[in-house]
Motif scaffolding. Structure first.
Motif, short mmCIF file in Angstrom:
data_model
loop_
_atom_site.label_atom_id
_atom_site.label_comp_id
_atom_site.label_asym_id
_atom_site.label_seq_id
_atom_site.Cartn_x
_atom_site.Cartn_y
_atom_site.Cartn_z
N VAL A 375 0.82 -1.21 0.00
CA VAL A 375 0.00 0.00 0.00
C VAL A 375 0.85 1.26 0.00
N LEU A 376 1.93 1.24 0.79
CA LEU A 376 2.79 2.42 0.87
C LEU A 376 4.00 2.33 -0.05
N GLY A 377 4.29 1.14 -0.57
CA GLY A 377 5.40 0.98 -1.50
C GLY A 377 6.77 1.07 -0.86
N LEU A 378 6.87 0.66 0.41
CA LEU A 378 8.14 0.76 1.12
C LEU A 378 9.06 -0.41 0.75
N THR A 379 10.36 -0.17 0.84
CA THR A 379 11.36 -1.20 0.57
C THR A 379 11.56 -2.05 1.82
N PRO A 380 12.17 -3.24 1.69
CA PRO A 380 12.46 -4.05 2.88
C PRO A 380 13.27 -3.30 3.94
N THR A 381 14.20 -2.46 3.51
CA THR A 381 14.99 -1.69 4.48
C THR A 381 14.11 -0.73 5.25
N GLU A 382 13.21 -0.05 4.56
CA GLU A 382 12.31 0.90 5.22
C GLU A 382 11.35 0.17 6.16
N ILE A 383 10.92 -1.01 5.76
CA ILE A 383 10.06 -1.80 6.64
C ILE A 383 10.82 -2.24 7.88
N LYS A 431 -6.28 0.95 12.64
CA LYS A 431 -6.72 2.26 12.15
C LYS A 431 -5.69 2.92 11.24
N THR A 432 -4.54 2.27 11.04
CA THR A 432 -3.52 2.83 10.16
C THR A 432 -4.04 2.98 8.73
N SER A 437 0.83 9.49 9.58
CA SER A 437 2.06 10.28 9.57
C SER A 437 3.30 9.40 9.63
N LEU A 438 4.39 9.90 9.10
CA LEU A 438 5.66 9.16 9.09
C LEU A 438 6.11 8.87 10.51
N PHE A 439 5.94 9.84 11.41
CA PHE A 439 6.34 9.66 12.80
C PHE A 439 5.60 8.49 13.43
N PHE A 440 4.29 8.43 13.21
CA PHE A 440 3.51 7.36 13.83
C PHE A 440 3.86 6.00 13.25
N GLN A 441 4.23 5.96 11.97
CA GLN A 441 4.64 4.69 11.36
C GLN A 441 5.84 4.08 12.09
#
Length: 589
Positions: A375-383, A431-432, A437-441
């Protein structure tokens, strides 16, 4: 209470004699007197091992000798080395689990098996669930050290096979072998720690163990992502082999239990010990758990619901379970699991709390990365970076709850409060949205991680406190069996929910209005690719991309709703636990 016997217990000393040792069966004899030691469902009075709030209050005010005269056969330095050796295994088990959860979509996509990616996770959990209950009693017979070394070697072999496998079957076999070893690493480390540490301080050491586990969980995501990026996901498995072998070496060199410890195993020859193993009960238990886990894992896909295979597995699983219960009650001299213990409310409640809570946690640990990826298109590193909050939560929640129990000797109110916070944390995950927000992620795994760790620590201590010391290995195995089966059920049920809603939503969203230039056959191919690979979401034709993302968004949230429901059930069940006295001596005298 001494005159009130549990209907499950039949204290006939002759019937409980163990002919292979020419003496009364150690476990069976003690179980015959459990009604004098443990709080049963049918009474509110409590004895030495489990006490009511009034009992604890009076013990706290009077200052019992055991609270001030705790002894140990190790210096602090020796204890740190021994327990540190045990925690390497906990670190490794967590590292492996997080590597797989982080890279699950990547690995499944690389072998074109996203629709069957639960096999990769379930194969580990299947064998871990089935074999984990065996380690407690086997270690009572053969000793903790030999089985810990076996667990490390088996874990290393499984990782080696997984790294060399590039198809679903080979990878699943490797993960299954890894699960046999992983089950021993986690449960035996906890059991051996209880051999070394008094119950009142046990929570602190469990907290330290969970920190080691949390470090593995936190670093596993980044660890796996880096290997996947620079060398390939295979090397994330290869790299665990030397760590497992190092863990086995440390156990061999440093784990020296005190003389007379139950963890040294039974005396006698190998043949005498072999005669004590409940092979019949173990076979029935493993067969029942494996068939049940296969049923849960693959119903609706490989196994048709209401088909002959479906009902055959149900009948086989129930039949072998009933056979196992009969063998443990009436045949085995050294039962793998003393099933009589389930007649006591704290044992049953703590086990079910772990069962449902683990379902909840493994669901969000698997499907939050899927949400972030698709959904957000994040990479494995970002996850991986977003899973660090889980480590902080697990570490702090477990350690602080251990300190609380050491200082107060209580845990019931702590269980209730942390349970409510866990519900709040899991609900926030549900509820995500795409606009979170990036901070809450980066912090949203903190609260549920802390609550889950506190729950694990509290329920483990409650379970051990409710039974005699010589039953702690078997009851710890019960706890881990609930956790292992709960994780398997959680992943399997949530996977079923996820796949059902994903396929339905893809068909609805993409076939409703077929754009010009595309045929129905073209759209069906896009649906198939989207269903089999979350990475295809961002490679699909732009005209379909938002619809695919919305489908993944809906399906992951349906899985997360299951996580919320099971978390609520876990907290409700935990309310039935009793407050037990936490002793300050290993012997609990």
């Amino acid at each position: 209470m001494g005159q009130e016997h549990s209907p499950l217990l039949k204290p006939d000393s002759k019937a409980l004699d163990d002919p292979t040792l020419a003496s009364p069966g150690l476990v069976a004899r003690d179980l015959a007197h459990l009604d004098e030691q443990i709080d049963p469902l049918s009474t509110t009075s409590t004895p030495n091992y489990g006490s009511s709030s009034q009992d604890i209050e009076s013990q706290t005010q009077s200052g019992s000798p055991e609270d001030t005269d705790a002894t140990t056969e190790f210096t602090s330095a020796q204890l740190r080395v021994i327990i540190g050796s045990l925690y390497v295994g906990s670190f490794l088990a967590a590292l492996d689990t997080t590597i797989v959860t982080t890279l699950l979509s990547t690995i499944a996509s690389s072998i074109n098996s996203v629709s069957k990616m639960s096999w990769i996770a379930a194969s580990y959990l299947l064998t871990c669930s089935a074999f984990q209950p065996l380690y407690g009693k086997l270690s009572d017979i053969y000793g903790r050290k030999p089985l810990l070394i076996f667990s490390n070697v088996t874990f290393a072999l499984g990782c080696l096979i997984s790294g060399f496998s590039h198809d679903l079957i080979g990878l699943s076999v490797g993960r299954a072998i890894t699960g046999i070893g992983g089950g021993g690493l986690t449960s035996l480390g906890t059991i051996a720690t209880s051999d070394l540490v008094p119950l009142k301080s046990r929570g602190v050491y469990q907290g330290l163990g969970n920190i080691a586990f949390g470090v593995g969980a936190a670093t596993g995501g980044i660890y796996g992502a880096l290997f996947e990026k620079y060398l390939g996901w295979e090397y994330a498995f290869f790299s665990q082999v030397p760590i497992a072998l190092l863990s086995g070496f440390l156990i061999w060199k440093y784990l020296q239990l005190p003389k007379g410890s139950l963890g040294l195993g039974l005396p006698g020859s190998r043949l005498a010990k072999l005669k004590q193993v409940d092979f019949i009960g173990a076979t029935f238990l493993v067969s029942s758990l494996l068939s049940f886990m296969v049923l849960v894992s693959f119903s609706g896909n490989e196994i048709k619901v209401n088909g002959s295979g479906f009902w055959g597995l149900i009948i086989f699983s129930l039949g072998t379970l009933l056979a196992f219960i009969y063998v443990e009650l009436y045949v085995a001299t050294q039962p793998i699991i003393p099933v009589q213990l389930f007649a006591y409310i704290t044992v049953l409640s703590s086990g079910l709390t772990n069962w449902f809570m683990t379902m909840s946690v493994f669901t969000y640990l698997f499907y939050m990365p899927v949400f972030w990826s698709s959904v957000l298109g994040l990479t494995p590193t970002e996850i991986g970076l977003r899973t660090i909050a889980n480590f902080v939560g697990v570490s702090s929640g477990s350690f602080l709850s251990g300190i609380y129990m050491k200082r107060t000797g209580r845990y019931y109110k702590l269980a209730v409060i942390t349970g409510l916070f866990t519900i709040l944390g899991v609900y926030q995950l549900y509820k995500t949205t795409k606009t979170t927000s990036l901070f809450f992620q980066y912090i949203e795994l903190l609260i549920p991680g802390a609550g889950y760790a506190a729950s694990l620590t509290v329920t483990l201590i409650a379970l051990i406190a409710a039974v005699p010391h010589d039953q702690q290995a078997s009851t710890t195995s019960i706890q881990y069996a609930f956790r292992a089966t709960g994780s398997t059920i959680g992943v399997s049920v949530s996977s079923f929910i996820f796949q059902k809603y994903l396929l339905s939503s893809l068909n609805k969203n993409l076939l409703a209005n077929i754009p010009e230039g595309f045929t129905k056959a073209d759209v069906l191919k896009i649906i198939e690719k989207s269903f089999n690979s979350s990475e295809y979401t961002w490679k699909a034709p732009e005209v379909f991309r938002n619809a695919i993302i919305d489908s993944y968004d809906l399906s992951t949230h349906k899985a997360l709703l299951f996580s919320v429901v099971t978390c609520i059930i876990a907290v409700i069940v935990s309310l039935f636990m009793k407050e037990h006295h936490l002793h300050s001596s290993i012997q609990r005298k």
